[in-house]
Design a protein around this motif. Structure first.
Motif, PDB file in Angstrom:
ATOM      1  N   LEU A   2      -6.283  -7.073  -9.840  1.00  0.00           N
ATOM      2  CA  LEU A   2      -6.712  -8.252  -9.083  1.00  0.00           C
ATOM      3  C   LEU A   2      -5.981  -8.221  -7.750  1.00  0.00           C
ATOM      4  O   LEU A   2      -4.755  -8.103  -7.712  1.00  0.00           O
ATOM      5  CB  LEU A   2      -6.348  -9.537  -9.834  1.00  0.00           C
ATOM      6  CG  LEU A   2      -6.716 -10.855  -9.131  1.00  0.00           C
ATOM      7  CD1 LEU A   2      -8.228 -10.968  -8.976  1.00  0.00           C
ATOM      8  CD2 LEU A   2      -6.181 -12.048  -9.928  1.00  0.00           C
ATOM      9  N   GLY A   3      -6.741  -8.269  -6.663  1.00  0.00           N
ATOM     10  CA  GLY A   3      -6.079  -8.157  -5.370  1.00  0.00           C
ATOM     11  C   GLY A   3      -6.841  -8.825  -4.252  1.00  0.00           C
ATOM     12  O   GLY A   3      -7.830  -9.529  -4.453  1.00  0.00           O
ATOM     13  N   VAL A  38      -1.269 -12.570  -2.908  1.00  0.00           N
ATOM     14  CA  VAL A  38      -1.709 -12.110  -4.228  1.00  0.00           C
ATOM     15  C   VAL A  38      -0.913 -12.794  -5.334  1.00  0.00           C
ATOM     16  O   VAL A  38      -1.483 -13.307  -6.309  1.00  0.00           O
ATOM     17  CB  VAL A  38      -1.573 -10.579  -4.349  1.00  0.00           C
ATOM     18  CG1 VAL A  38      -1.803 -10.128  -5.790  1.00  0.00           C
ATOM     19  CG2 VAL A  38      -2.565  -9.885  -3.428  1.00  0.00           C
ATOM     20  N   TYR A  39       0.400 -12.834  -5.185  1.00  0.00           N
ATOM     21  CA  TYR A  39       1.226 -13.440  -6.228  1.00  0.00           C
ATOM     22  C   TYR A  39       1.040 -14.956  -6.288  1.00  0.00           C
ATOM     23  O   TYR A  39       1.149 -15.561  -7.364  1.00  0.00           O
ATOM     24  CB  TYR A  39       2.698 -13.067  -6.028  1.00  0.00           C
ATOM     25  CG  TYR A  39       3.004 -11.671  -6.523  1.00  0.00           C
ATOM     26  CD1 TYR A  39       3.078 -11.399  -7.885  1.00  0.00           C
ATOM     27  CD2 TYR A  39       3.173 -10.605  -5.638  1.00  0.00           C
ATOM     28  CE1 TYR A  39       3.337 -10.117  -8.351  1.00  0.00           C
ATOM     29  CE2 TYR A  39       3.429  -9.314  -6.093  1.00  0.00           C
ATOM     30  CZ  TYR A  39       3.508  -9.083  -7.449  1.00  0.00           C
ATOM     31  OH  TYR A  39       3.747  -7.810  -7.923  1.00  0.00           O
ATOM     32  N   ALA A  40       0.733 -15.580  -5.146  1.00  0.00           N
ATOM     33  CA  ALA A  40       0.424 -17.014  -5.151  1.00  0.00           C
ATOM     34  C   ALA A  40      -0.878 -17.259  -5.903  1.00  0.00           C
ATOM     35  O   ALA A  40      -1.006 -18.251  -6.652  1.00  0.00           O
ATOM     36  CB  ALA A  40       0.312 -17.534  -3.720  1.00  0.00           C
ATOM     37  N   GLY A  52       1.887  -4.915 -14.392  1.00  0.00           N
ATOM     38  CA  GLY A  52       2.519  -3.752 -13.787  1.00  0.00           C
ATOM     39  C   GLY A  52       2.940  -4.054 -12.372  1.00  0.00           C
ATOM     40  O   GLY A  52       2.791  -5.182 -11.875  1.00  0.00           O
ATOM     41  N   GLY A  53       3.473  -3.043 -11.699  1.00  0.00           N
ATOM     42  CA  GLY A  53       3.961  -3.214 -10.337  1.00  0.00           C
ATOM     43  C   GLY A  53       2.848  -3.328  -9.323  1.00  0.00           C
ATOM     44  O   GLY A  53       1.698  -2.964  -9.576  1.00  0.00           O
ATOM     45  N   PRO A  54       3.165  -3.843  -8.142  1.00  0.00           N
ATOM     46  CA  PRO A  54       2.165  -4.008  -7.082  1.00  0.00           C
ATOM     47  C   PRO A  54       1.652  -2.668  -6.576  1.00  0.00           C
ATOM     48  O   PRO A  54       2.328  -1.640  -6.669  1.00  0.00           O
ATOM     49  CB  PRO A  54       2.930  -4.762  -5.988  1.00  0.00           C
ATOM     50  CG  PRO A  54       4.369  -4.449  -6.242  1.00  0.00           C
ATOM     51  CD  PRO A  54       4.505  -4.299  -7.721  1.00  0.00           C
ATOM     52  N   MET A  55       0.439  -2.694  -6.016  1.00  0.00           N
ATOM     53  CA  MET A  55      -0.238  -1.484  -5.552  1.00  0.00           C
ATOM     54  C   MET A  55      -0.882  -1.756  -4.203  1.00  0.00           C
ATOM     55  O   MET A  55      -1.162  -2.904  -3.853  1.00  0.00           O
ATOM     56  CB  MET A  55      -1.320  -1.057  -6.558  1.00  0.00           C
ATOM     57  CG  MET A  55      -0.846  -0.981  -7.989  1.00  0.00           C
ATOM     58  SD  MET A  55      -2.220  -0.865  -9.180  1.00  0.00           S
ATOM     59  CE  MET A  55      -2.812   0.784  -8.862  1.00  0.00           C
ATOM     60  N   ALA A 105      -2.926  -5.169  -4.617  1.00  0.00           N
ATOM     61  CA  ALA A 105      -3.357  -5.654  -5.926  1.00  0.00           C
ATOM     62  C   ALA A 105      -2.260  -5.462  -6.960  1.00  0.00           C
ATOM     63  O   ALA A 105      -1.270  -4.763  -6.718  1.00  0.00           O
ATOM     64  CB  ALA A 105      -4.622  -4.903  -6.360  1.00  0.00           C
ATOM     65  N   VAL A 106      -2.458  -6.085  -8.098  1.00  0.00           N
ATOM     66  CA  VAL A 106      -1.562  -5.888  -9.245  1.00  0.00           C
ATOM     67  C   VAL A 106      -2.423  -5.696 -10.491  1.00  0.00           C
ATOM     68  O   VAL A 106      -3.528  -6.242 -10.591  1.00  0.00           O
ATOM     69  CB  VAL A 106      -0.607  -7.085  -9.448  1.00  0.00           C
ATOM     70  CG1 VAL A 106       0.379  -7.195  -8.305  1.00  0.00           C
ATOM     71  CG2 VAL A 106      -1.384  -8.379  -9.611  1.00  0.00           C
TER      72      VAL A 106
END
Length: 266
Positions: free
Chosen positions: A132-133, A152-154, A165-168, A186-187
């Motif tokens: 999702l990004g 994205v994190y918000a 997983g980690g961010p991409m 995305a993550v």
């Protein structure tokens, strides 16, 4: 009253500069005689010093003019903080460059090619992954990347979605565009998450970067990977992407770990 020459000498500013400041309304003489001679007062020393100070801090003349026309100390504090951050970033960049130069000097003294790399490229089979990004056209710099990741994190927090997983970061441009790059951050998320997309599972060429996010380091990895892909009769089938395994403000940049992936096939 001071002549333009006297004012120029005391303030260490050329007459040409003072005339330009007069023309643009930044600092006008207190009096202009019938013969066109410009005269300044001692009270204008402060304004001239402030102009020079703000100019040294990186303010443009329009920015300085705006402050002089409408002094706002709180706004000035905000703008000074912005300039300070830019200057600090420039200082850190210069320090990194000096360290790189020192390493190159040492290598050259030992007859080592400074363009040699120890990058290892290998293949991995990645499984399909839902991410999702947010995809935007942005400037390629850490600040804009950071802002996009914050969005994205918000978004994840607002929908109570847990990252898996980690961010991409995915790079969708065919060529490099400094100011308007087509980038998706995305993550990984659970399969079926609303708004997510599936990254196809397939063979990928991959290499790992240890250290700060510097363009030369990424160029070296991309160059080595592209060379490896060509020499092993593969071709890329999609957008390359980075996985930020270790990073963030709490980590020393020298300890960052970034994995770079290239979807490939024969």
């Amino acid at each position: 009253m001071l002549t333009i020459g006297e004012f120029s000498r005391i303030c260490f500013v050329t007459r040409k500069t003072l005339r330009h400041y007069d023309e643009i309304g930044l600092l006008r003489p207190d009096h202009i005689a019938d013969n066109g001679y410009r005269y300044y007062t001692t009270d204008q020393f402060r304004t001239m010093r402030l102009i020079s100070r703000l100019k040294a801090y990186g303010f443009s003349l329009p920015e300085i003019a705006a402050h002089l026309a409408n002094p706002d100390e709180q706004l000035l504090v905000f703008k000074l903080n912005e300039k300070q951050k830019l200057m600090q970033s420039g200082l850190e960049s210069a320090e990194r460059m000096l360290r790189q130069m020192e390493q190159d000097i040492d290598k050259l003294k030992r007859s080592i090619d400074i363009m040699d790399t120890n990058i290892v490229v290998k293949t991995v089979e990645r499984t399909p992954m839902s991410v999702l990004g947010i995809r935007r056209s942005i400037s390629v710099d850490p600040q804009h990347f950071g802002e996009l990741f914050n969005e994205v994190y918000a978004l994840l927090a607002s929908r109570d979605i847990k990252p898996l997983g980690g961010p991409m970061a995915f790079y969708h441009d065919e060529d490099f565009k400094q100011e308007h790059s087509d980038i998706e951050v995305a993550v990984p998320v659970a399969k079926g998450t609303q708004g997510s997309r599936v990254v196809e599972g397939k063979t990928h060429a991959t290499a790992t970067l240890v250290g700060p996010y510097e363009s030369d380091a990424f160029t070296a990895i991309y160059a080595e990977a592209c060379k490896w892909i060509e020499e092993n009769s593969y071709h890329m089938t999609g957008a390359p992407f980075d996985v930020y395994v270790k990073g963030g403000p709490e980590v020393d940049p020298k300890d960052y770990i970034t994995e770079v992936y290239f979807p490939i096939e024969k």
